[in-house]
Design a protein around this motif. Sequence first.
Motif, PDB file in Angstrom:
ATOM      1  N   THR A 127       6.620  -3.218  11.331  1.00  0.00           N
ATOM      2  CA  THR A 127       6.573  -2.840   9.997  1.00  0.00           C
ATOM      3  C   THR A 127       6.884  -4.283   9.350  1.00  0.00           C
ATOM      4  N   GLU A 148       4.286  -6.132   6.644  1.00  0.00           N
ATOM      5  CA  GLU A 148       4.437  -6.273   5.447  1.00  0.00           C
ATOM      6  C   GLU A 148       4.222  -7.672   5.075  1.00  0.00           C
ATOM      7  N   ASP A 162       9.080  -0.763  16.665  1.00  0.00           N
ATOM      8  CA  ASP A 162       8.427  -0.188  15.532  1.00  0.00           C
ATOM      9  C   ASP A 162       9.044  -1.023  14.175  1.00  0.00           C
TER      10      ASP A 162
END
Length: 119
Positions: A78, A82, A74
Amino acid sequence: MAIESIVNFYPCKDIEETTEFYVNIIGLTLFQDQGKARIFDSGYGYLGFCQYDHGILATQTCISFNLKDQKEVDDYYTHFKELKVEGLLPPKKHNQFDVYSFFMKDPNGYQIEFQKIEK
Protein backbone atom coordinates in the motif's frame (compact mmCIF):
# COMPACT_ATOMS: atom_id res chain seq x y z
CA MET A 1 37.98 -16.01 13.64
CA ALA A 2 34.38 -14.96 12.98
CA ILE A 3 32.51 -13.42 10.09
CA GLU A 4 31.22 -10.04 11.23
CA SER A 5 28.63 -9.41 8.51
CA ILE A 6 27.78 -9.91 4.85
CA VAL A 7 27.29 -7.45 2.00
CA ASN A 8 25.80 -8.41 -1.36
CA PHE A 9 27.02 -6.07 -4.11
CA TYR A 10 25.23 -5.34 -7.38
CA PRO A 11 26.34 -3.20 -10.31
CA CYS A 12 24.14 -0.16 -11.00
CA LYS A 13 23.63 2.38 -13.78
CA ASP A 14 23.46 5.52 -11.62
CA ILE A 15 24.57 5.49 -7.98
CA GLU A 16 22.65 8.69 -7.14
CA GLU A 17 19.35 7.37 -8.52
CA THR A 18 19.96 4.02 -6.81
CA THR A 19 20.69 5.77 -3.49
CA GLU A 20 17.53 7.87 -3.81
CA PHE A 21 15.46 4.70 -4.36
CA TYR A 22 16.91 2.59 -1.54
CA VAL A 23 16.97 5.41 1.04
CA ASN A 24 13.84 7.42 0.21
CA ILE A 25 11.56 4.76 -1.29
CA ILE A 26 12.64 1.49 0.41
CA GLY A 27 13.74 3.17 3.67
CA LEU A 28 17.22 1.70 4.12
CA THR A 29 19.98 3.63 5.88
CA LEU A 30 23.09 4.63 3.98
CA PHE A 31 25.82 2.81 5.92
CA GLN A 32 28.87 3.78 3.88
CA ASP A 33 29.47 6.10 0.92
CA GLN A 34 32.55 5.35 -1.17
CA GLY A 35 31.60 7.61 -4.07
CA LYS A 36 30.60 5.24 -6.86
CA ALA A 37 30.03 2.44 -4.32
CA ARG A 38 27.48 2.65 -1.52
CA ILE A 39 26.43 0.22 1.19
CA PHE A 40 22.93 0.28 2.70
CA ASP A 41 21.91 -1.20 6.06
CA SER A 42 18.59 -3.02 6.44
CA GLY A 43 19.16 -3.66 10.14
CA TYR A 44 19.65 -7.36 9.37
CA GLY A 45 22.21 -7.26 6.57
CA TYR A 46 23.87 -5.01 4.05
CA LEU A 47 23.18 -4.32 0.40
CA GLY A 48 25.83 -2.67 -1.77
CA PHE A 49 25.76 -1.08 -5.21
CA CYS A 50 28.67 -0.06 -7.44
CA GLN A 51 28.39 2.20 -10.48
CA TYR A 52 30.55 0.86 -13.29
CA ASP A 53 31.30 2.66 -16.53
CA HIS A 54 30.65 -0.46 -18.64
CA GLY A 55 26.94 -0.41 -17.70
CA ILE A 56 26.65 -4.20 -17.38
CA LEU A 57 24.10 -5.23 -14.75
CA ALA A 58 23.51 -8.54 -12.99
CA THR A 59 20.89 -10.73 -14.66
CA GLN A 60 18.08 -12.78 -13.14
CA THR A 61 18.59 -11.15 -9.76
CA CYS A 62 15.99 -10.83 -7.02
CA ILE A 63 16.58 -8.83 -3.85
CA SER A 64 14.16 -10.07 -1.17
CA PHE A 65 13.26 -8.26 2.04
CA ASN A 66 11.74 -10.50 4.71
CA LEU A 67 8.83 -9.14 6.75
CA LYS A 68 7.18 -10.32 9.98
CA ASP A 69 3.70 -11.21 8.64
CA GLN A 70 1.27 -10.95 5.71
CA LYS A 71 -0.21 -7.71 7.07
CA GLU A 72 3.20 -6.05 6.91
CA VAL A 73 3.58 -7.26 3.30
CA ASP A 74 0.20 -5.66 2.50
CA ASP A 75 1.17 -2.46 4.35
CA TYR A 76 4.42 -2.11 2.36
CA TYR A 77 2.50 -2.75 -0.87
CA THR A 78 0.00 0.00 0.00
CA HIS A 79 2.85 2.38 0.87
CA PHE A 80 4.63 1.81 -2.46
CA LYS A 81 1.34 2.03 -4.36
CA GLU A 82 0.72 5.46 -2.79
CA LEU A 83 4.25 6.49 -3.89
CA LYS A 84 3.34 5.32 -7.44
CA VAL A 85 6.36 3.00 -7.67
CA GLU A 86 6.57 1.61 -11.19
CA GLY A 87 6.27 -2.11 -11.93
CA LEU A 88 4.48 -2.88 -8.67
CA LEU A 89 2.67 -6.23 -8.68
CA PRO A 90 -0.03 -7.00 -6.04
CA PRO A 91 0.77 -9.37 -3.14
CA LYS A 92 -0.14 -13.01 -3.52
CA LYS A 93 0.58 -16.45 -2.14
CA HIS A 94 2.96 -18.33 -4.40
CA ASN A 95 1.85 -21.67 -5.78
CA GLN A 96 5.41 -23.08 -5.82
CA PHE A 97 6.73 -21.84 -2.46
CA ASP A 98 5.21 -21.21 0.96
CA VAL A 99 5.67 -17.45 0.57
CA TYR A 100 3.33 -14.46 0.48
CA SER A 101 4.90 -11.51 -1.36
CA PHE A 102 4.83 -8.81 -3.99
CA PHE A 103 7.37 -7.64 -6.55
CA MET A 104 8.53 -4.35 -8.03
CA LYS A 105 11.57 -3.03 -9.92
CA ASP A 106 14.35 -0.74 -8.75
CA PRO A 107 15.83 1.97 -11.03
CA ASN A 108 18.31 -0.58 -12.44
CA GLY A 109 15.57 -3.05 -13.38
CA TYR A 110 16.40 -5.45 -10.54
CA GLN A 111 13.45 -7.38 -9.20
CA ILE A 112 12.66 -6.45 -5.59
CA GLU A 113 10.50 -8.71 -3.42
CA PHE A 114 8.86 -7.98 -0.06
CA GLN A 115 7.89 -11.30 1.47
CA LYS A 116 6.72 -13.31 4.43
CA ILE A 117 8.10 -16.83 4.38
CA GLU A 118 5.26 -18.84 5.92
CA LYS A 119 7.25 -21.71 7.43
